[in-house]
Design an enzyme around this catalytic site. Structure first.
Site, PDB file in Angstrom:
ATOM      1  N   HIS A   1      50.580  21.341   4.411  1.00  0.00           N
ATOM      2  CA  HIS A   1      49.376  21.066   5.200  1.00  0.00           C
ATOM      3  C   HIS A   1      49.596  19.887   6.158  1.00  0.00           C
ATOM      4  O   HIS A   1      50.511  19.068   5.977  1.00  0.00           O
ATOM      5  CB  HIS A   1      48.192  20.758   4.287  1.00  0.00           C
ATOM      6  CG  HIS A   1      48.428  19.577   3.392  1.00  0.00           C
ATOM      7  ND1 HIS A   1      48.272  18.268   3.819  1.00  0.00           N
ATOM      8  CD2 HIS A   1      48.824  19.496   2.102  1.00  0.00           C
ATOM      9  CE1 HIS A   1      48.556  17.438   2.843  1.00  0.00           C
ATOM     10  NE2 HIS A   1      48.901  18.149   1.787  1.00  0.00           N
TER      11      HIS A   1
ATOM     12  N   GLU B   1      47.457  22.102  -5.049  1.00  0.00           N
ATOM     13  CA  GLU B   1      48.180  20.865  -5.337  1.00  0.00           C
ATOM     14  C   GLU B   1      48.192  20.598  -6.843  1.00  0.00           C
ATOM     15  O   GLU B   1      47.349  21.104  -7.594  1.00  0.00           O
ATOM     16  CB  GLU B   1      47.497  19.708  -4.592  1.00  0.00           C
ATOM     17  CG  GLU B   1      48.094  18.334  -4.831  1.00  0.00           C
ATOM     18  CD  GLU B   1      49.528  18.189  -4.361  1.00  0.00           C
ATOM     19  OE1 GLU B   1      50.412  18.768  -5.038  1.00  0.00           O
ATOM     20  OE2 GLU B   1      49.764  17.510  -3.347  1.00  0.00           O
TER      21      GLU B   1
END
Length: 344
Positions: free
Chosen positions: A54, A138
């Site tokens: 990201h 994550e």
């Protein structure tokens, strides 16, 4: 016994007799058909699998935000939006206007925003599918993070290692590895049903997080824990490209970038001298042995007493996750050694 039941019984008996012998013509035919099916499914898999982290998040800029903002809701910064848009342009330049792309994305806010910005560079007719998968999220560090407490937590993690350390109310790296392994199994099933599809996805993009990217490579290339620990976290919007090569196997390409890796090396010389340094590009070693390490570091074997990696003396080959590549060829193509089971 009813006539239909008798027929079924006879049919089952005939199949049993046909399969009794290894040289059975029927068994050979079925084996040939299965081999052909596997070959077709492998050939139909995408030319490239691209992993991208990201863009820069607000949490990357200010760690204090994690005390009040849940990790899954952390948004991109202004620079993060720009990075994602630029990544979309780079992706389009790499794959070209005729590519057909499939996307898997982590459900976190910053990864979905990254994908949204990337898609600005791709026309709708090039997008095959977009799927959200929670296994790409994550590593869980806990619902909220106390910046003061995390200083000591990071120190503990450095001692234990990223793979084995478990956050007090979260996951260990090993937990993330297990869910990434499950995701890859699903990924193969998704890709392998497209071999007879009218239009196949020829590029697959995973928009995810740095740790997950490293675990994808660890699982696919069968890296050891030590090799995983040597790989650095990618930068925001950094891309790692897996490209299909000979025998329809994937290798790490250097089209965009390459995972950075390093490990501490200790060299004891025969004259009593001692040298400590970080060996770069550790994952590019063909195998980890005394001779290979000395050659890689341009040292004379006659002058060296011992070479230690992470405190372990290297005397023989023990780098089980070797890459089949000559170190000097780093700027070209990196061919990893794969297990056959990875490709089935």
């Amino acid at each position: 016994m009813a006539p239909f039941a008798v027929k079924c019984f006879v049919a089952v008996g005939a199949l049993f007799l046909a399969f009794r012998h290894a040289d059975s013509p029927l068994l050979k035919l079925l084996s040939l058909l299965e081999s052909k099916r596997r070959k077709q499914t492998k050939q139909a898999r995408p030319l490239r699998i691209i992993l991208i982290r990201h863009g820069e998040s607000k949490g990357n800029l200010d760690k204090q935000l994690f005390a009040t903002v849940p990790d899954n809701r952390m948004q991109l910064s202004e620079l993060g939006h720009l990075q994602a848009q630029q990544a979309g342009v780079k992706l389009q330049e790499l794959i070209g206007p005729s590519a057909f792309v499939g996307f898997f994305v982590s459900p976190f806010q910053r990864t979905k925003q990254t994908l949204t910005n990337m898609l600005m560079a791709l026309p709708d007719h090039q997008i095959g599918f977009i799927r959200e998968d929670s296994r790409l999220r994550e590593q869980e560090w806990g619902n909220f993070q106390d910046p003061a407490a995390f200083q000591s937590i990071f120190e503990d993690r450095a001692r234990v290692g990223r793979f084995y350390y478990r956050f007090p109310t979260g996951e260990s790296g090993a937990d993330v590895y297990e869910r990434v392994s499950g995701f890859l199994e699903t990924l193969y099933r998704v890709l392998d049903v497209q071999w007879n599809a009218p239009r196949r996805v020829d590029t697959l993009v995973l928009v995810t997080h740095g740790l997950v990217m490293r675990f994808v490579l660890m699982r696919y290339f069968r890296w050891s824990v030590e090799t995983f620990e040597s790989v650095w976290n990618p930068e925001n919007c950094e891309m790692w490209v897996l490209k299909k090569g000979e025998n329809d196997r994937y290798y790490l390409s250097t089209e965009f970038g390459f995972p950075r890796s390093s490990l501490p090396i200790s060299i004891a010389f025969r004259d009593g001298g001692l040298r400590q340094e970080e060996m770069q590009n550790f994952i590019c070693l063909r195998k980890r042995s005394r001779g290979t390490l000395l050659q890689f570091m341009h040292l004379d074997d006659a002058e060296v007493e011992d070479v230690s990696v992470n405190g372990v003396i290297c005397r023989s080959v023990d780098h089980t996750a070797s890459l089949d590549v000559i170190p000097e060829a780093l700027s070209d193509i990196i061919y990893p050694t794969l297990s056959a089971s990875d490709l089935e």
